[in-house]
Motif scaffolding. Structure first.
Motif, PDB file in Angstrom:
ATOM      1  N   ILE A  39       0.885  -1.163   0.000  1.00  0.00           N
ATOM      2  CA  ILE A  39       0.000   0.000   0.000  1.00  0.00           C
ATOM      3  C   ILE A  39       0.916   1.204   0.000  1.00  0.00           C
ATOM      4  O   ILE A  39       1.922   1.237   0.706  1.00  0.00           O
ATOM      5  N   ARG A  40       0.556   2.208  -0.810  1.00  0.00           N
ATOM      6  CA  ARG A  40       1.408   3.378  -0.975  1.00  0.00           C
ATOM      7  C   ARG A  40       0.566   4.634  -0.854  1.00  0.00           C
ATOM      8  O   ARG A  40      -0.571   4.688  -1.302  1.00  0.00           O
ATOM      9  N   GLY A  41       1.129   5.658  -0.271  1.00  0.00           N
ATOM     10  CA  GLY A  41       0.451   6.947  -0.176  1.00  0.00           C
ATOM     11  C   GLY A  41       0.462   7.660  -1.513  1.00  0.00           C
ATOM     12  O   GLY A  41       1.394   7.521  -2.295  1.00  0.00           O
ATOM     13  N   LEU A  68      -5.717 -10.032  -3.310  1.00  0.00           N
ATOM     14  CA  LEU A  68      -6.024  -8.616  -3.518  1.00  0.00           C
ATOM     15  C   LEU A  68      -7.344  -8.231  -2.863  1.00  0.00           C
ATOM     16  O   LEU A  68      -7.458  -7.177  -2.238  1.00  0.00           O
ATOM     17  N   ARG A  69      -8.340  -9.090  -2.945  1.00  0.00           N
ATOM     18  CA  ARG A  69      -9.629  -8.818  -2.293  1.00  0.00           C
ATOM     19  C   ARG A  69      -9.479  -8.726  -0.778  1.00  0.00           C
ATOM     20  O   ARG A  69     -10.059  -7.860  -0.141  1.00  0.00           O
ATOM     21  N   ILE A  70      -8.711  -9.637  -0.203  1.00  0.00           N
ATOM     22  CA  ILE A  70      -8.482  -9.609   1.244  1.00  0.00           C
ATOM     23  C   ILE A  70      -7.807  -8.302   1.640  1.00  0.00           C
ATOM     24  O   ILE A  70      -8.210  -7.642   2.606  1.00  0.00           O
ATOM     25  N   ILE A  71      -6.796  -7.904   0.893  1.00  0.00           N
ATOM     26  CA  ILE A  71      -6.068  -6.666   1.195  1.00  0.00           C
ATOM     27  C   ILE A  71      -6.992  -5.460   1.075  1.00  0.00           C
ATOM     28  O   ILE A  71      -7.003  -4.588   1.951  1.00  0.00           O
ATOM     29  N   ILE A  72      -7.777  -5.389   0.011  1.00  0.00           N
ATOM     30  CA  ILE A  72      -8.692  -4.260  -0.184  1.00  0.00           C
ATOM     31  C   ILE A  72      -9.717  -4.205   0.942  1.00  0.00           C
ATOM     32  O   ILE A  72      -9.988  -3.130   1.500  1.00  0.00           O
ATOM     33  N   LYS A  73     -10.296  -5.344   1.319  1.00  0.00           N
ATOM     34  CA  LYS A  73     -11.289  -5.379   2.409  1.00  0.00           C
ATOM     35  C   LYS A  73     -10.684  -4.894   3.716  1.00  0.00           C
ATOM     36  O   LYS A  73     -11.277  -4.088   4.428  1.00  0.00           O
ATOM     37  N   PHE A  80      -8.732   3.257   4.851  1.00  0.00           N
ATOM     38  CA  PHE A  80      -7.950   3.619   3.670  1.00  0.00           C
ATOM     39  C   PHE A  80      -8.914   3.712   2.504  1.00  0.00           C
ATOM     40  O   PHE A  80      -9.857   2.927   2.410  1.00  0.00           O
ATOM     41  N   LYS A  81      -8.676   4.641   1.618  1.00  0.00           N
ATOM     42  CA  LYS A  81      -9.473   4.740   0.402  1.00  0.00           C
ATOM     43  C   LYS A  81      -8.573   4.317  -0.754  1.00  0.00           C
ATOM     44  O   LYS A  81      -7.633   5.019  -1.115  1.00  0.00           O
ATOM     45  N   ILE A  82      -8.859   3.163  -1.308  1.00  0.00           N
ATOM     46  CA  ILE A  82      -8.062   2.631  -2.414  1.00  0.00           C
ATOM     47  C   ILE A  82      -8.521   3.347  -3.691  1.00  0.00           C
ATOM     48  O   ILE A  82      -9.691   3.286  -4.052  1.00  0.00           O
ATOM     49  N   ILE A  83      -7.585   4.019  -4.350  1.00  0.00           N
ATOM     50  CA  ILE A  83      -7.966   4.743  -5.564  1.00  0.00           C
ATOM     51  C   ILE A  83      -7.305   4.186  -6.816  1.00  0.00           C
ATOM     52  O   ILE A  83      -7.656   4.570  -7.921  1.00  0.00           O
ATOM     53  N   SER A  84      -6.360   3.268  -6.636  1.00  0.00           N
ATOM     54  CA  SER A  84      -5.668   2.734  -7.795  1.00  0.00           C
ATOM     55  C   SER A  84      -5.040   1.396  -7.447  1.00  0.00           C
ATOM     56  O   SER A  84      -4.715   1.134  -6.297  1.00  0.00           O
ATOM     57  N   CYS A  85      -4.879   0.577  -8.459  1.00  0.00           N
ATOM     58  CA  CYS A  85      -4.189  -0.695  -8.306  1.00  0.00           C
ATOM     59  C   CYS A  85      -3.185  -0.793  -9.449  1.00  0.00           C
ATOM     60  O   CYS A  85      -3.555  -0.626 -10.608  1.00  0.00           O
ATOM     61  N   VAL A 125     -15.045  -4.039  -4.842  1.00  0.00           N
ATOM     62  CA  VAL A 125     -14.958  -5.180  -3.929  1.00  0.00           C
ATOM     63  C   VAL A 125     -15.989  -4.995  -2.824  1.00  0.00           C
ATOM     64  O   VAL A 125     -16.051  -3.937  -2.204  1.00  0.00           O
ATOM     65  N   ASP A 126     -16.801  -6.016  -2.602  1.00  0.00           N
ATOM     66  CA  ASP A 126     -17.814  -5.998  -1.536  1.00  0.00           C
ATOM     67  C   ASP A 126     -18.754  -4.808  -1.618  1.00  0.00           C
ATOM     68  O   ASP A 126     -19.067  -4.176  -0.624  1.00  0.00           O
ATOM     69  N   GLU A 127     -19.176  -4.484  -2.809  1.00  0.00           N
ATOM     70  CA  GLU A 127     -20.165  -3.454  -3.050  1.00  0.00           C
ATOM     71  C   GLU A 127     -19.773  -2.080  -2.543  1.00  0.00           C
ATOM     72  O   GLU A 127     -20.614  -1.250  -2.216  1.00  0.00           O
ATOM     73  N   HIS A 128     -18.458  -1.812  -2.429  1.00  0.00           N
ATOM     74  CA  HIS A 128     -18.028  -0.462  -2.132  1.00  0.00           C
ATOM     75  C   HIS A 128     -18.307   0.375  -3.355  1.00  0.00           C
ATOM     76  O   HIS A 128     -17.802   0.105  -4.439  1.00  0.00           O
ATOM     77  N   CYS A 129     -19.132   1.372  -3.213  1.00  0.00           N
ATOM     78  CA  CYS A 129     -19.631   2.124  -4.354  1.00  0.00           C
ATOM     79  C   CYS A 129     -18.871   3.409  -4.602  1.00  0.00           C
ATOM     80  O   CYS A 129     -19.350   4.293  -5.291  1.00  0.00           O
ATOM     81  N   ASP A 130     -17.678   3.562  -4.034  1.00  0.00           N
ATOM     82  CA  ASP A 130     -16.891   4.773  -4.248  1.00  0.00           C
ATOM     83  C   ASP A 130     -16.613   4.997  -5.724  1.00  0.00           C
ATOM     84  O   ASP A 130     -16.441   6.124  -6.171  1.00  0.00           O
ATOM     85  N   SER A 131     -16.563   3.923  -6.503  1.00  0.00           N
ATOM     86  CA  SER A 131     -16.196   4.051  -7.902  1.00  0.00           C
ATOM     87  C   SER A 131     -17.404   4.025  -8.831  1.00  0.00           C
ATOM     88  O   SER A 131     -17.270   3.819 -10.013  1.00  0.00           O
ATOM     89  N   ILE A 132     -18.587   4.267  -8.296  1.00  0.00           N
ATOM     90  CA  ILE A 132     -19.792   4.347  -9.132  1.00  0.00           C
ATOM     91  C   ILE A 132     -20.187   5.800  -9.264  1.00  0.00           C
ATOM     92  O   ILE A 132     -20.221   6.535  -8.302  1.00  0.00           O
ATOM     93  N   VAL A 133     -20.438   6.235 -10.498  1.00  0.00           N
ATOM     94  CA  VAL A 133     -20.822   7.635 -10.727  1.00  0.00           C
ATOM     95  C   VAL A 133     -22.246   7.744 -11.207  1.00  0.00           C
ATOM     96  O   VAL A 133     -22.829   6.829 -11.694  1.00  0.00           O
TER      97      VAL A 133
END
Length: 133
Positions: A39-41, A68-73, A80-85, A125-133
């Motif tokens: 994970i990186r800032g 990756l799913r485990i890490i994101i969850k 943390f807000k994941i904005i990129s992979c 991942v897990d219905e996190h809707c941050d990336s839905i517009v």
């Protein structure tokens, strides 16, 4: 990253080290590679390794997705807000990311039912809707 294959007995852990191991399943194959997840800032220059696995040759796309799913969850659970992979151009890495993007396009979330659409090249991942517009 490639490793020099090496097997050694750990008296502390009472196991033979050097085999393929993803933290859940240990195989009877000598590890030749390691995969590290970090994970990186974005706004500051910090980075932290959060997971690694040892494999023979390459890690399957399915195993990469699982990790990756485990890490994101876990990262989102501690705010943390994941904005990129980002991954290297390894074929299984690219396949894993493409599989997750394709799966995200077809996920039936409440937000999607409300007429919203998923942005291209987004992983949900897990219905996190941050990336839905």
């Amino acid at each position: 990253m490639a490793l020099n294959p090496h097997i050694e007995y750990s008296t502390t852990l009472d196991i033979v080290e050097g085999f393929a191991d993803d933290g859940n399943v240990r195989k009877h194959e000598i590890a030749t590679h390691v995969m590290v997840f970090m994970i990186r800032g974005v706004f500051s220059a910090w980075r932290q390794p959060v997971a690694y696995s040892f494999c023979k040759s390459t890690t399957s796309a399915e195993d990469i997705i699982k990790t990756l799913r485990i890490i994101i969850k876990k990262a989102t659970a501690i705010k943390f807000k994941i904005i990129s992979c980002v991954c290297d151009q390894g074929a299984t890495n690219v396949k894993a990311i493409n599989m997750m993007v394709a799966e995200s396009r077809g996920m039936p979330f409440d937000a999607l039912r409300q007429g919203k659409t998923v942005v291209e090249n987004v992983i949900i991942v897990d219905e996190h809707c941050d990336s839905i517009v």
